[in-house]
Design a protein around this motif. Sequence first.
Motif, PDB file in Angstrom:
ATOM      1  N   VAL A 125     -15.248  40.113 -29.186  1.00  0.00           N
ATOM      2  CA  VAL A 125     -15.594  39.784 -27.799  1.00  0.00           C
ATOM      3  C   VAL A 125     -14.396  40.015 -26.881  1.00  0.00           C
ATOM      4  O   VAL A 125     -14.555  40.491 -25.754  1.00  0.00           O
ATOM      5  CB  VAL A 125     -16.088  38.329 -27.703  1.00  0.00           C
ATOM      6  N   ALA A 126     -13.194  39.695 -27.355  1.00  0.00           N
ATOM      7  CA  ALA A 126     -11.997  39.926 -26.538  1.00  0.00           C
ATOM      8  C   ALA A 126     -11.810  41.406 -26.245  1.00  0.00           C
ATOM      9  O   ALA A 126     -11.455  41.788 -25.118  1.00  0.00           O
ATOM     10  CB  ALA A 126     -10.764  39.361 -27.259  1.00  0.00           C
ATOM     11  N   TYR A 132     -14.512  45.862 -20.182  1.00  0.00           N
ATOM     12  CA  TYR A 132     -15.122  45.627 -18.869  1.00  0.00           C
ATOM     13  C   TYR A 132     -14.052  45.505 -17.783  1.00  0.00           C
ATOM     14  O   TYR A 132     -14.201  46.024 -16.675  1.00  0.00           O
ATOM     15  CB  TYR A 132     -15.971  44.353 -18.908  1.00  0.00           C
ATOM     16  N   ILE A 133     -12.950  44.828 -18.096  1.00  0.00           N
ATOM     17  CA  ILE A 133     -11.878  44.662 -17.106  1.00  0.00           C
ATOM     18  C   ILE A 133     -11.247  46.015 -16.773  1.00  0.00           C
ATOM     19  O   ILE A 133     -10.990  46.324 -15.595  1.00  0.00           O
ATOM     20  CB  ILE A 133     -10.799  43.682 -17.632  1.00  0.00           C
ATOM     21  N   VAL A 187     -17.612  26.435 -14.917  1.00  0.00           N
ATOM     22  CA  VAL A 187     -17.432  27.363 -13.790  1.00  0.00           C
ATOM     23  C   VAL A 187     -17.843  28.775 -14.186  1.00  0.00           C
ATOM     24  O   VAL A 187     -18.592  29.459 -13.469  1.00  0.00           O
ATOM     25  CB  VAL A 187     -15.961  27.340 -13.308  1.00  0.00           C
ATOM     26  N   VAL A 188     -17.364  29.217 -15.341  1.00  0.00           N
ATOM     27  CA  VAL A 188     -17.642  30.581 -15.777  1.00  0.00           C
ATOM     28  C   VAL A 188     -19.123  30.769 -16.093  1.00  0.00           C
ATOM     29  O   VAL A 188     -19.726  31.784 -15.742  1.00  0.00           O
ATOM     30  CB  VAL A 188     -16.777  30.940 -17.007  1.00  0.00           C
ATOM     31  N   VAL A 189     -19.733  29.773 -16.754  1.00  0.00           N
ATOM     32  CA  VAL A 189     -21.156  29.866 -17.077  1.00  0.00           C
ATOM     33  C   VAL A 189     -21.992  29.920 -15.804  1.00  0.00           C
ATOM     34  O   VAL A 189     -22.969  30.666 -15.722  1.00  0.00           O
ATOM     35  CB  VAL A 189     -21.589  28.679 -17.964  1.00  0.00           C
ATOM     36  N   ALA A 190     -21.604  29.144 -14.793  1.00  0.00           N
ATOM     37  CA  ALA A 190     -22.326  29.176 -13.514  1.00  0.00           C
ATOM     38  C   ALA A 190     -22.298  30.572 -12.914  1.00  0.00           C
ATOM     39  O   ALA A 190     -23.311  31.057 -12.374  1.00  0.00           O
ATOM     40  CB  ALA A 190     -21.710  28.165 -12.547  1.00  0.00           C
ATOM     41  N   PHE A 335     -19.011  42.739 -13.373  1.00  0.00           N
ATOM     42  CA  PHE A 335     -18.156  41.563 -13.149  1.00  0.00           C
ATOM     43  C   PHE A 335     -18.694  40.357 -13.908  1.00  0.00           C
ATOM     44  O   PHE A 335     -17.944  39.622 -14.559  1.00  0.00           O
ATOM     45  CB  PHE A 335     -18.082  41.260 -11.649  1.00  0.00           C
ATOM     46  N   GLY A 336     -20.011  40.167 -13.844  1.00  0.00           N
ATOM     47  CA  GLY A 336     -20.626  39.054 -14.554  1.00  0.00           C
ATOM     48  C   GLY A 336     -20.442  39.155 -16.050  1.00  0.00           C
ATOM     49  O   GLY A 336     -20.225  38.149 -16.740  1.00  0.00           O
ATOM     50  N   ALA A 337     -20.523  40.399 -16.570  1.00  0.00           N
ATOM     51  CA  ALA A 337     -20.337  40.598 -18.007  1.00  0.00           C
ATOM     52  C   ALA A 337     -18.916  40.234 -18.423  1.00  0.00           C
ATOM     53  O   ALA A 337     -18.697  39.573 -19.443  1.00  0.00           O
ATOM     54  CB  ALA A 337     -20.643  42.047 -18.376  1.00  0.00           C
ATOM     55  N   ALA A 338     -17.930  40.667 -17.618  1.00  0.00           N
ATOM     56  CA  ALA A 338     -16.534  40.363 -17.937  1.00  0.00           C
ATOM     57  C   ALA A 338     -16.274  38.866 -17.903  1.00  0.00           C
ATOM     58  O   ALA A 338     -15.635  38.302 -18.798  1.00  0.00           O
ATOM     59  CB  ALA A 338     -15.612  41.092 -16.948  1.00  0.00           C
ATOM     60  N   VAL A 339     -16.785  38.203 -16.876  1.00  0.00           N
ATOM     61  CA  VAL A 339     -16.606  36.757 -16.760  1.00  0.00           C
ATOM     62  C   VAL A 339     -17.314  36.043 -17.908  1.00  0.00           C
ATOM     63  O   VAL A 339     -16.796  35.103 -18.514  1.00  0.00           O
ATOM     64  CB  VAL A 339     -17.146  36.256 -15.406  1.00  0.00           C
TER      65      VAL A 339
END
Length: 507
Positions: A125-126, A132-133, A187-190, A335-339
């Motif tokens: 995952v990392a 993505y970044i 925060v990240v899940v939101a 962006f959402g995928a990276a977060v």
Amino acid sequence: MSSTLFRTKRVEQSILDTEEPEHALKKSLSALDLTVFGVGVIIGTGIFVLTGKVAKENAGPAVALAFVAAGVVCALAALCYAEFASTVPVAGSAYTFSYASLGELPAWTIGWDLVLEFALGTAVVAVGWSGYIRSLMDNAGWHMPESLSGRENATGFGFDILAAALVLVLTVILVIGMKLSARVTEVVVAIKVTVVLIVIIAGAFFVKSANYKPFIPKAHAVEAGASLKAPLIQLMFGWAPSNFGVMGIFTAASVVFFAFIGFDVVATAAEETKNPQRDMPRGILGSLFICTVLYVAVAIVVTGMQHYTQLSVDAPLADAFKAIGHPWYAGVISFGAAVGLTTVCMILLLGQTRVFFAMSRDGLLPRFFSRVHPRFRTPHRPTILLGVIIAILAGFTSLSELAELVNIGTLFAFVVVAIGVIILRRTRPDLHRAFRTPWVPFLPVVSVLATLWLMLNLPAETWLRFAIWMVIGFVVYFLYGRSHSRLGRHEETTVGQVLRPPGRDAE
């Protein structure tokens, strides 16, 4: 010897061990925290990547049904996990559960399996997060040197510094404390749930009914072969899985199961939950239900936006919006995928450290790692050790071929937990169970059969690598764990006290 290999640790003793000052973890998590953890780890690469792959190659628009089928298999296992987690609220998840029901050797086996599952999962995952970044950086005109992006340059050196840095930062967060981890995760899940909802709501306006035809494409068999990359069931019985058709849905389910990996990590936080008997079942079942609904909705929308034959395999959601002339949405999705992958990585790392901590506290691994931090009350030693090791793995290795080991490890844990529920019901009917799996033993047996079906659809080489890892684990257990087992030493002390002649203590 067989009696020592299958000696069980009483549930009461497991709970008492958690109250020892040097081993006690801080209880700070609520049902909401656990649900957020579950959603955080489940929603990851699966929802952003696998939808297009299985729709195009296996199930067509019926990929939504494949998500339902995989979700049902996970739900069967989740019901078993919920009973164990509410009855044995101790860190370690399936490892602790199997120690209480199946015995020490099976517990070691599943613990060793979970260590591999979570370690590889975190590293993979990392690396995905790093990709993505870098993609977002490239779009902004910022380009990293190849030697620091995981790609080998002319010198033959390549280190993914972003992937390694992510693991190290998350390691620090986990050492500081679970409450901080929970707040970061919320925060990240939101953010990533918002992105998923944007995909569902915005994409619904571009759905065309013609793209759903045929909803279940005509079936055709996959070509048979003797390669180790072929599913194990194909090598065993000569039966080739189907693409498309009704059987294609089940073939797709074995693939999209990747998208559900991680809900069992919630059970590893049982010892850090304020009211585990009440909140663990809510967290496990709630997170699984939420994610299944989101997966099905995304699958329906994306296959309605673009015909399944035209879907992208690498980035189906983002590319579907590009295809209809809305590239801005593609950037938001990336962006959402990276977060989103940030929380997946953190919670997998959390799960591994808790399993490692539980095994160390039982003496099966060096007890040096079972001491908690005097201020933060977290298992800082295994967290730091494993964080550094995984950071190095993520930096130097893509691990793409080893990713399926994460899948087989999770499925193996499902089988053990389902069997454990049946055994513990028969051996300890007196235990208080805040949550009871319905229809025992029927439902756990169905869970085992459904899980084995998905395991048989994994490549034979995955089974081979898994077997090698298990052999290494057995060597470690017989050379160290068995002789240092805290349970075994307690039994030896008890026997010695019984056999000691009267008056011997005075001498």
